[in-house]
Design an enzyme around this catalytic site. Structure first.
Site, short mmCIF file in Angstrom:
data_model
loop_
_atom_site.label_atom_id
_atom_site.label_comp_id
_atom_site.label_asym_id
_atom_site.label_seq_id
_atom_site.Cartn_x
_atom_site.Cartn_y
_atom_site.Cartn_z
N ASP A 185 0.84 -1.20 0.00
CA ASP A 185 0.00 0.00 0.00
C ASP A 185 0.88 1.25 0.00
OD1 ASP A 185 -2.26 1.52 0.07
OD2 ASP A 185 -2.76 1.11 2.16
N ASN A 209 -10.81 -3.17 -5.89
CA ASN A 209 -10.08 -2.18 -6.69
C ASN A 209 -10.81 -1.81 -7.99
OD1 ASN A 209 -6.71 -3.30 -5.77
ND2 ASN A 209 -7.96 -1.68 -4.90
C1 FPP Z 1 -1.77 0.48 -3.30
O1 FPP Z 1 -1.42 1.76 -3.62
C2 FPP Z 1 -1.36 -0.47 -4.30
C3 FPP Z 1 -2.19 -1.19 -5.10
C4 FPP Z 1 -3.43 -0.75 -5.71
C5 FPP Z 1 -1.81 -2.56 -5.39
C6 FPP Z 1 -0.36 -2.79 -5.63
C7 FPP Z 1 -0.02 -2.66 -7.06
C8 FPP Z 1 1.24 -2.60 -7.51
C9 FPP Z 1 2.42 -2.67 -6.64
C10 FPP Z 1 1.47 -2.48 -8.95
C11 FPP Z 1 1.04 -3.67 -9.77
C12 FPP Z 1 1.55 -4.97 -9.25
C13 FPP Z 1 2.04 -5.98 -10.00
C14 FPP Z 1 2.37 -7.30 -9.40
C15 FPP Z 1 2.27 -5.84 -11.45
P1 FPP Z 1 -2.54 2.85 -3.48
O2 FPP Z 1 -2.88 3.33 -4.84
O3 FPP Z 1 -3.70 2.33 -2.70
O4 FPP Z 1 -1.78 3.94 -2.66
P2 FPP Z 1 -2.44 5.08 -1.75
O5 FPP Z 1 -3.24 4.40 -0.68
O6 FPP Z 1 -1.26 5.83 -1.24
O7 FPP Z 1 -3.30 5.92 -2.66
#
Ligand code: FPP
Length: 253
Positions: free
Chosen positions: A33, A81
């Site tokens: 996250d 998501n």
């Molecule tokens: C959270 O960041 C992350 C995700 C939505 C999932 C993780 C995705 C990746 C690391 C990239 C894709 C993965 C692979 C395996 C190709 P957020 O957007 O919720 O961050 P925030 O809470 O700070 O807004």
């Protein structure tokens, strides 16, 4: 006789070296996250945060393999998501596509077996094909399992498990009052994985967000303020050390 004995000493020394560096954690899962906040802090678009997040994935997969972790489970895309803006979903799917295409050779070379948990068949057909090709190509690998959670929600996983068990009841294969934890564990997407030892969440949020709810019953939880794109070898080692300091009682004394 001698060489055989030396070999077994060598392999037990290697096994205890691995145990030292993982502190006995065989299965580690991560809620990755903070990509968005990482980008915001740097006045960059969110998409760049996710891109940097993939670099962190690539690095942690290598480090986990070198450390001797048997299974690394990563929460890449949750069933919730889909509620994100369309552009962001498309960015994440694009990154997933690229990641599988560019890293599959490395998985094959490094003995990494890919596994996917979640309802991945609900993703776009070309991604489903890519995933199935990668599952196929890495099926015989046994150095480390990389389990990626895609279109995953723990409640959905438990519902699907209950449906499987209900089917078995209907077939007369199991009596309803004989259903036990083993039946449920065996019907989950993680059935073939060792128990979850350590669950890490980055970015300072203190919740499980519908990830591995059944499997986390006795896992150790580790929360860090570090944002996912900044999570590196040092941070993983800190989490493992913290795991090593815990006394696991599994409900006993
Ligand atoms: C959270 O960041 C992350 C995700 C939505 C999932 C993780 C995705 C990746 C690391 C990239 C894709 C993965 C692979 C395996 C190709 P957020 O957007 O919720 O961050 P925030 O809470 O700070 O807004």
């Amino acid at each position: 006789m001698r060489p055989a004995r030396k070999e077994s000493q060598d392999s037990s020394a290697a096994a205890s070296a691995v145990k030292d560096s993982t502190f006995g954690a065989r299965h580690v899962a991560i809620i990755m996250d903070g990509n968005g906040r990482w980008a915001k802090k740097k006045h960059l678009p969110r998409a760049l945060g996710h891109k940097k997040g993939v670099e962190a994935v690539r690095n942690i997969v290598r480090v986990a393999g070198e450390t001797g972790i048997e299974v690394l489970t990563l929460y890449a895309f949750s069933s919730e998501n889909w509620n994100r803006p369309r552009d962001e979903i498309s960015d994440l799917m694009g990154l997933l596509r690229q990641y599988i295409q560019s890293d599959i050779e490395e998985f094959v070379e490094n003995g990494i077996k890919l596994k996917v948990i979640g309802n991945y068949k609900g993703l776009e057909p070309d991604i489903v094909r890519l995933i199935e090709g990668a599952l196929d190509r890495t099926a015989g690998n046994d150095r480390m399992t990389l389990a990626i959670a895609l279109n995953y929600g723990a409640q959905d996983e438990i519902i699907r498990a209950v449906q499987t068990i209900a089917g078995a009841v209907q077939q007369g294969d199991v009596e309803p009052d004989k259903i036990n934890a083993g039946h449920i564990a065996d019907a989950l997407d993680t059935a073939d994985l060792p128990p979850l030892d350590l669950l890490i969440r980055t970015s300072g949020e203190l919740r499980l967000s519908n990830f591995l709810l059944w499997q986390a019953a006795y896992s150790e939880l580790y929360f860090t303020d570090v944002l996912w794109p900044d999570f590196d070898k040092r941070e993983l080692q800190k989490a493992l050390r913290s795991f090593g300091d815990r006394q696991r009682r599994f409900g006993g004394r």
